[in-house]
Design an enzyme around this catalytic site. Structure first.
Site, PDB file in Angstrom:
ATOM      1  N   HIS A  77      -7.564  17.941 -30.354  1.00  0.00           N
ATOM      2  CA  HIS A  77      -8.677  18.881 -30.216  1.00  0.00           C
ATOM      3  C   HIS A  77      -9.874  18.501 -31.081  1.00  0.00           C
ATOM      4  O   HIS A  77     -10.971  18.975 -30.836  1.00  0.00           O
ATOM      5  CB  HIS A  77      -8.203  20.312 -30.504  1.00  0.00           C
ATOM      6  CG  HIS A  77      -7.395  20.880 -29.377  1.00  0.00           C
ATOM      7  ND1 HIS A  77      -7.367  22.215 -29.066  1.00  0.00           N
ATOM      8  CD2 HIS A  77      -6.586  20.280 -28.468  1.00  0.00           C
ATOM      9  CE1 HIS A  77      -6.575  22.415 -28.008  1.00  0.00           C
ATOM     10  NE2 HIS A  77      -6.081  21.243 -27.643  1.00  0.00           N
ATOM     11  N   ARG A 106      -1.689  18.125 -31.627  1.00  0.00           N
ATOM     12  CA  ARG A 106      -2.707  19.003 -31.025  1.00  0.00           C
ATOM     13  C   ARG A 106      -3.994  19.031 -31.869  1.00  0.00           C
ATOM     14  O   ARG A 106      -5.103  19.047 -31.325  1.00  0.00           O
ATOM     15  CB  ARG A 106      -2.120  20.416 -30.869  1.00  0.00           C
ATOM     16  CG  ARG A 106      -3.055  21.390 -30.179  1.00  0.00           C
ATOM     17  CD  ARG A 106      -2.378  22.726 -29.873  1.00  0.00           C
ATOM     18  NE  ARG A 106      -3.389  23.739 -29.626  1.00  0.00           N
ATOM     19  CZ  ARG A 106      -3.497  24.897 -30.288  1.00  0.00           C
ATOM     20  NH1 ARG A 106      -2.621  25.204 -31.232  1.00  0.00           N
ATOM     21  NH2 ARG A 106      -4.462  25.734 -30.014  1.00  0.00           N
ATOM     22  N   ASP A 160      -0.442  21.725 -15.643  1.00  0.00           N
ATOM     23  CA  ASP A 160       0.717  20.834 -15.542  1.00  0.00           C
ATOM     24  C   ASP A 160       1.107  20.644 -14.076  1.00  0.00           C
ATOM     25  O   ASP A 160       1.275  19.518 -13.605  1.00  0.00           O
ATOM     26  CB  ASP A 160       1.914  21.418 -16.307  1.00  0.00           C
ATOM     27  CG  ASP A 160       1.632  21.607 -17.789  1.00  0.00           C
ATOM     28  OD1 ASP A 160       1.169  20.644 -18.420  1.00  0.00           O
ATOM     29  OD2 ASP A 160       1.863  22.713 -18.307  1.00  0.00           O
ATOM     30  N   HIS A 215       2.782  17.122 -23.631  1.00  0.00           N
ATOM     31  CA  HIS A 215       3.487  18.402 -23.490  1.00  0.00           C
ATOM     32  C   HIS A 215       4.995  18.231 -23.489  1.00  0.00           C
ATOM     33  O   HIS A 215       5.720  19.213 -23.387  1.00  0.00           O
ATOM     34  CB  HIS A 215       3.034  19.123 -22.211  1.00  0.00           C
ATOM     35  CG  HIS A 215       1.688  19.747 -22.335  1.00  0.00           C
ATOM     36  ND1 HIS A 215       0.985  20.254 -21.267  1.00  0.00           N
ATOM     37  CD2 HIS A 215       0.898  19.940 -23.422  1.00  0.00           C
ATOM     38  CE1 HIS A 215      -0.175  20.737 -21.691  1.00  0.00           C
ATOM     39  NE2 HIS A 215      -0.249  20.563 -22.995  1.00  0.00           N
ATOM     40  N   TRP A 222       7.763  23.358 -22.760  1.00  0.00           N
ATOM     41  CA  TRP A 222       7.788  22.593 -21.516  1.00  0.00           C
ATOM     42  C   TRP A 222       9.129  21.886 -21.311  1.00  0.00           C
ATOM     43  O   TRP A 222       9.541  21.630 -20.194  1.00  0.00           O
ATOM     44  CB  TRP A 222       6.672  21.546 -21.515  1.00  0.00           C
ATOM     45  CG  TRP A 222       5.291  22.096 -21.459  1.00  0.00           C
ATOM     46  CD1 TRP A 222       4.572  22.379 -20.324  1.00  0.00           C
ATOM     47  CD2 TRP A 222       4.427  22.409 -22.555  1.00  0.00           C
ATOM     48  NE1 TRP A 222       3.321  22.851 -20.669  1.00  0.00           N
ATOM     49  CE2 TRP A 222       3.201  22.880 -22.018  1.00  0.00           C
ATOM     50  CE3 TRP A 222       4.554  22.340 -23.949  1.00  0.00           C
ATOM     51  CZ2 TRP A 222       2.124  23.265 -22.817  1.00  0.00           C
ATOM     52  CZ3 TRP A 222       3.484  22.731 -24.737  1.00  0.00           C
ATOM     53  CH2 TRP A 222       2.286  23.190 -24.179  1.00  0.00           C
TER      54      TRP A 222
END
Length: 276
Positions: free
Chosen positions: A42, A38, A228, A165, A181
């Site tokens: 980002h 992540r 999603d 995810h 998830w």
């Protein structure tokens, strides 16, 4: 601590195999693979193709600017985990965060992603981009196409990158959503896509009041966000969800290509060097 690190990687001086081992040890000890992915995501995912602004450049190193953007809540955890390793090597934050994500993906059973070094960090927070360039979890397919299209990604790339995810989880105190998830949130596989196609999700609210969708069929509860589920509502997206659910190798190949592209946005023609 920033002063003990460099803004430009000395590619020849970094002991890459030693750095890789340090990252492997950290990932095994702290189970932090997902948040390292992540962090890289980002850093790079602010790129704007039309003017070349944004992209991976270590912009969250400062007390102000991108580190304070809502989408980056909680990433201080990842930056702190990497700080000690960072100070050992002449490597930019942008390269370290990108390399850490590549190593994390591999360590969790995911694809080997080609890594090239040579990203430089910005010098001050004044060079950060404005807030709002990263995806929001509570939006639909138009939002996904707008955010990813701005970076130059197509529908297949969007679905492949959403497959990240398959690892990690949402934390209410960070993103405002809560849950994971997939049941094994530290195994990088295609179960995100099989879940999207086989599980029924009921609308619910996180403890922070944000809209999300839950399923309690398995041993453990799993969730999806609006972004999603958008992948199954749109026919162009859905065909890739179906392909990746059926064929993990196809997902891994598409993900490795799209993630390398993401990490190199804005740097493609600036002399990056491949690290084996």
């Amino acid at each position: 601590a920033v002063s003990r690190t460099v803004q430009k990687t000395d590619v020849e001086k970094v002991n890459w195999s030693s750095l890789r081992q340090d990252l492997v040890n950290l990932i095994e000890e702290k189970k932090c693979g997902p948040i390292l992915i992540r962090l890289s995501w980002h850093d790079a995912g602010t790129f704007k193709k039309s003017d070349g602004s944004g992209g991976a450049r270590g912009a969250q190193r400062f007390g102000s600017g991108e580190s304070k953007h809502g989408a980056n809540a909680g990433l201080d955890v990842a930056r702190k985990l990497l700080q000690e390793i960072h100070e050992k090597y002449p490597i930019s934050a942008a390269d370290l965060w990108a390399f850490a994500a590549v190593v994390a993906t591999s360590e969790m059973g995911g694809p080997e992603i080609k890594f090239r070094a040579g990203r430089n960090d910005i010098a001050t927070a004044a060079e950060c981009v404005e807030e709002g360039r990263l995806p929001d979890g509570d939006k639909g397919q138009d939002h996904l196409r707008a955010i990813f299209g701005r970076m130059g990604f197509n529908d297949k790339d969007i679905v492949a990158l959403s497959g990240a995810h398959t690892v990690g989880k949402c934390n209410a105190d960070r993103s405002g959503f809560e849950g994971k998830w997939t049941e094994n949130s530290l195994k990088f596989d295609n179960s995100y896509f099989t879940n999207l196609l086989t599980k029924e999700y009921k609308e619910e609210k996180s403890e922070k009041g944000n809209p999300q969708f839950g399923n309690e069929d398995g041993k453990e509860k799993t969730i999806m966000l609006m972004t999603d589920l958008a992948l199954t509502k749109d026919p162009e997206f859905k065909k890739y969800v179906e392909e990746f659910a059926k064929d993990e190798k196809a997902f891994f190949a598409a993900y490795a290509e799209a993630f390398q592209k993401l990490q190199e946005l804005g740097w493609e023609k600036k002399g990056l060097k491949e690290i084996k």
